[in-house]
Every structure is written in C-alpha cells, then in structure tokens.
Motif scaffolding. Structure first.
Motif, PDB file in Angstrom:
ATOM      1  N   MET A   1       0.976  -1.211  -0.089  1.00 41.61           N
ATOM      2  CA  MET A   1      -0.152  -0.225  -0.061  1.00 41.61           C
ATOM      3  C   MET A   1       0.814   1.250  -0.077  1.00 41.61           C
ATOM      4  O   MET A   1       2.079   1.342   0.781  1.00 41.61           O
ATOM      5  CB  MET A   1      -1.180   0.207   1.217  1.00 41.61           C
ATOM      6  N   GLU A   2       0.463   2.278  -0.845  1.00 41.25           N
ATOM      7  CA  GLU A   2       1.290   3.409  -0.840  1.00 41.25           C
ATOM      8  C   GLU A   2       1.009   4.243   0.442  1.00 41.25           C
ATOM      9  O   GLU A   2      -0.003   4.275   0.812  1.00 41.25           O
ATOM     10  CB  GLU A   2       0.859   4.091  -1.984  1.00 41.25           C
ATOM     11  N   VAL A   3       2.275   4.730   1.017  1.00 39.62           N
ATOM     12  CA  VAL A   3       2.169   5.647   2.114  1.00 39.62           C
ATOM     13  C   VAL A   3       1.716   7.070   1.968  1.00 39.62           C
ATOM     14  O   VAL A   3       2.419   7.502   1.038  1.00 39.62           O
ATOM     15  CB  VAL A   3       3.685   5.539   2.847  1.00 39.62           C
ATOM     16  N   ALA A   4       0.878   7.678   2.664  1.00 37.09           N
ATOM     17  CA  ALA A   4       0.553   8.931   2.588  1.00 37.09           C
ATOM     18  C   ALA A   4       1.785   9.926   2.653  1.00 37.09           C
ATOM     19  O   ALA A   4       2.301   9.541   3.597  1.00 37.09           O
ATOM     20  CB  ALA A   4      -0.728   9.312   3.201  1.00 37.09           C
ATOM     21  N   ALA A   5       1.652  11.018   2.064  1.00 36.91           N
ATOM     22  CA  ALA A   5       2.588  12.064   2.188  1.00 36.91           C
ATOM     23  C   ALA A   5       2.153  12.615   3.546  1.00 36.91           C
ATOM     24  O   ALA A   5       1.059  13.163   3.930  1.00 36.91           O
ATOM     25  CB  ALA A   5       2.603  13.054   1.120  1.00 36.91           C
ATOM     26  N   THR A   6       3.365  12.938   4.590  1.00 34.52           N
ATOM     27  CA  THR A   6       2.861  13.565   5.905  1.00 34.52           C
ATOM     28  C   THR A   6       3.827  14.765   5.930  1.00 34.52           C
ATOM     29  O   THR A   6       4.644  15.048   5.233  1.00 34.52           O
ATOM     30  CB  THR A   6       3.138  12.409   6.921  1.00 34.52           C
ATOM     31  N   LEU A   7       3.158  15.609   6.823  1.00 36.01           N
ATOM     32  CA  LEU A   7       3.693  16.929   7.225  1.00 36.01           C
ATOM     33  C   LEU A   7       4.466  16.969   8.364  1.00 36.01           C
ATOM     34  O   LEU A   7       3.779  17.894   9.050  1.00 36.01           O
ATOM     35  CB  LEU A   7       2.704  18.086   6.793  1.00 36.01           C
TER      36      LEU A   7
ATOM     37  N   ILE B   1       0.865   4.904  12.344  1.00 35.62           N
ATOM     38  CA  ILE B   1       0.079   5.990  12.573  1.00 35.62           C
ATOM     39  C   ILE B   1       0.759   7.132  12.193  1.00 35.62           C
ATOM     40  O   ILE B   1       0.002   7.985  11.525  1.00 35.62           O
ATOM     41  CB  ILE B   1      -0.158   5.849  14.078  1.00 35.62           C
ATOM     42  N   ILE B   2       1.828   7.385  12.411  1.00 34.70           N
ATOM     43  CA  ILE B   2       2.634   8.755  12.082  1.00 34.70           C
ATOM     44  C   ILE B   2       2.518   8.817  10.264  1.00 34.70           C
ATOM     45  O   ILE B   2       2.382   9.937   9.773  1.00 34.70           O
ATOM     46  CB  ILE B   2       4.062   8.646  12.582  1.00 34.70           C
ATOM     47  N   ALA B   3       3.029   7.667   9.752  1.00 35.75           N
ATOM     48  CA  ALA B   3       3.134   7.622   8.313  1.00 35.75           C
ATOM     49  C   ALA B   3       1.920   7.889   7.599  1.00 35.75           C
ATOM     50  O   ALA B   3       1.926   8.378   6.426  1.00 35.75           O
ATOM     51  CB  ALA B   3       3.833   6.080   7.797  1.00 35.75           C
ATOM     52  N   HIS B   4       0.858   7.462   8.117  1.00 34.84           N
ATOM     53  CA  HIS B   4      -0.342   7.556   7.458  1.00 34.84           C
ATOM     54  C   HIS B   4      -1.406   8.475   7.784  1.00 34.84           C
ATOM     55  O   HIS B   4      -2.529   8.786   7.368  1.00 34.84           O
ATOM     56  CB  HIS B   4      -1.387   6.102   7.583  1.00 34.84           C
TER      57      HIS B   4
ATOM     58  N   LEU C   1      -3.717  14.268  13.592  1.00 35.96           N
ATOM     59  CA  LEU C   1      -3.488  13.244  14.241  1.00 35.96           C
ATOM     60  C   LEU C   1      -3.968  13.705  15.821  1.00 35.96           C
ATOM     61  O   LEU C   1      -4.559  13.042  16.589  1.00 35.96           O
ATOM     62  CB  LEU C   1      -2.190  12.812  14.245  1.00 35.96           C
ATOM     63  N   LEU C   2      -3.351  14.631  16.086  1.00 35.29           N
ATOM     64  CA  LEU C   2      -3.629  15.231  17.582  1.00 35.29           C
ATOM     65  C   LEU C   2      -5.066  15.653  18.121  1.00 35.29           C
ATOM     66  O   LEU C   2      -5.631  15.506  18.915  1.00 35.29           O
ATOM     67  CB  LEU C   2      -2.636  16.484  18.009  1.00 35.29           C
TER      68      LEU C   2
END
Length: 312
Positions: free
Chosen positions: A1-7, A53-56, A63-64
């Motif tokens: 599965m492709e990992v979503a781009a995170t900021l 959790i962090i990657a997606h 997230l918070l």
C-alpha cells in the motif's frame, strides 16, 4: 500500500513516537491504526503500529485532533516531559503546548489551526499593537499602547513571564539544556529570595545574591525532583506595576513529583527593566510559599497584589 505524504517535522515525529509509546496501550494503538488506514494495514507490534500511525496521518495537527487522542493523554505526556501545564487546561490549550514542546513555531501552528477551523484564539483589538517575544532568554516588550491599555499589557507580561519562568525552571535539571538557559543572568546581582515552606511545621529561609537565588530555585528541581505547574489563567496569574517601573507578578499552582501532586505553591516576583538593555526585564526579588497538602482543584489567587497567601 502506498504511504500517504505526511507533514511532520523531525522533532514532531520524535515527540509523537514518545507520546504514542508512553500513553497508548497496544489495543488503543491498533484501534488508531485501523481508523487512520481504514483497516488496510496489519501491524505486528507496538513499534510497527506507531510507525503506521505517523506515516498515514495527514499531519501532526490532524493526528492530535482525533477523538481517540484524549485530553488526559496529552496532559499526562506533557507532565512526564517536564512541561508546566494547568489542571484546568482544555484540549486546545494542551495541543498548543504539545506543539511548542515539539519545537513547532507558534505562528505556523496557529495558521494550521485556523485553516482546520479549530482552536479559535482571542485576537487583540486592532488599536492594540503590543507584542511579546523572548529574546536571549529575557522578557522583551515591543509595540505601542495607550494609557488605558497598560493593565492589559501588564497582565499579558505576567502570563508570558510565568510561562517562560517555570518552563525554564522545570527544565533546568535536564542534561540536554544549555547552561545559558537557567542561571543568575536572569536575576539582578542584589536579588533576594524569601522562601516559606509549610508541611508538618513552618520554616522561612532567605537567600541573597543572583547566584544563590538561582541555585536554590534550581535545587527544587535538580535535587528534590519537584515540578511546578502554574495556573497561568487570569485567576492564577496577575500582574501590576507602579510609577517607579517595578512590575509585580503573582502566580500560584501545584507542586508535583513524578505522577504525585504534593501540594500547592504561590510565588511573587518583582521585575525591573534593565536600563542597559532595551526592553529587557530581570528579577529583583521573589517570595515563594510552598505548602504540602491534599489538592482537590487548581489553586487561585486572592487578596491584594502585595499579599502572599494561598487558597486551595
């Protein structure tokens, strides 16, 4: 599965790794993974769950804000990280403190909050151009205000100073803190500390001189393992000034050791502007009252500005 781009910044990732590891058990982490990835990822252990959790997650703010990231989890984490937090702080306030602790610039965070439509903050009237910044670890004031705005400015200075002071003090025992962060440079050479401690009996101590005062305050954290949790709301922090340039700051709060609340404290500061450094304030005197007792709610200030008395 492709990992979503995170900021996430590097520091934010480090903070969230500690946060998720400390405050969430495995079942809670699995629930978060399922929600964030829409049940499309399977993880085998706690570390894999945290990474997923962090990657997606779209970004740190998203997230918070999740309902499963509860207010009490953020509160406990900040306490464990030696961040001064109020027992009465709502989730929005704790989120701001979380981001500041992770090194996220406040303006960038506030902008992200506004875009998300969350955590609306009170904006001063357009007529007021008072701003507060911390430069070289001293309090700086810049801007223009009319006479009618002075009380507001002084109260804001008191709350900014309180946040800064206890953050520095609580962190002074951490080995990673640069020596310049805490020390006698924040006090006038002839400064004085009057200390009142009440437990089974009452005792009073007086310390004079910038180095003695700074070292005695630091010893509470470094030697006795205490952490000071100030009430930075208007009911727990106040500021007043006089025509001679002295600003008096009063604050109260709770005292902790690890996860145990030991009692309450009240402290009063006299701040004087340094004439050799523009808009720089240093501590001329401080009176501190520590009381060991059971705490049912956050203490509040009572009485006139020159009275040091705790109500809990």
């Amino acid at each position: 599965m492709e990992v979503a781009a995170t900021l996430f910044t590097v520091k934010e990732k480090e903070c969230f790794q500690r946060f998720l590891s400390k405050e969430f058990n495995m079942s809670e982490l699995l629930s978060l993974v399922e929600t964030i990835t829409n049940r499309k990822i399977t993880v085998r252990n706690k570390n894999e769950a945290i990474r997923a959790i962090i990657a997606h997650s779209q970004n740190a703010l998203e997230l918070l804000r999740r309902r499963k990231v509860k207010r009490e989890y953020i509160f406990r984490f900040l306490l464990s990280e030696k961040v001064a937090v109020s027992l009465t702080s709502d989730k929005a306030t704790l989120m701001r403190q979380f981001f500041w602790h992770c090194g996220t610039e406040a303006p960038a965070f506030e902008e992200a909050v506004e875009v998300a439509g969350e955590l609306r903050r009170n904006v001063p009237p357009a007529a007021s151009s008072v701003s507060y910044t911390f430069v070289q670890q001293h309090i700086h004031i810049s801007g223009n205000c009319s006479t009618a705005q002075v009380p507001t400015m002084t109260q804001e200075l008191a709350q900014q100073f309180t946040t800064w002071f206890y953050r520095q003090l609580n962190s002074s025992a951490q080995g990673s803190m640069p020596p310049s962060e805490w020390g006698p440079q924040h006090f006038w050479e002839g400064s004085r500390l009057r200390l009142i401690v009440t437990s089974s009996e009452r005792r009073t101590e007086v310390f004079e001189g910038a180095e003695l005062v700074a070292n005695r305050l630091k010893s509470f954290v470094s030697d006795e393992g205490l952490m000071f949790n100030p009430n930075i709301s208007p009911s727990g922090t106040s500021g007043s000034d006089d025509p001679h340039g002295l600003v008096v700051v009063r604050v109260c709060g709770t005292i902790h050791r690890h996860d145990t609340c030991l009692g309450v404290f009240e402290q009063q500061f006299g701040l004087i502007r340094d004439p050799l450094k523009q808009n720089t304030w240093k501590i001329k005197f401080t009176d501190m009252n520590l009381k060991k007792c059971a705490v049912e709610r956050m203490p509040t200030l009572e009485g006139p500005p020159d009275r040091l008395a705790i109500t809990s």
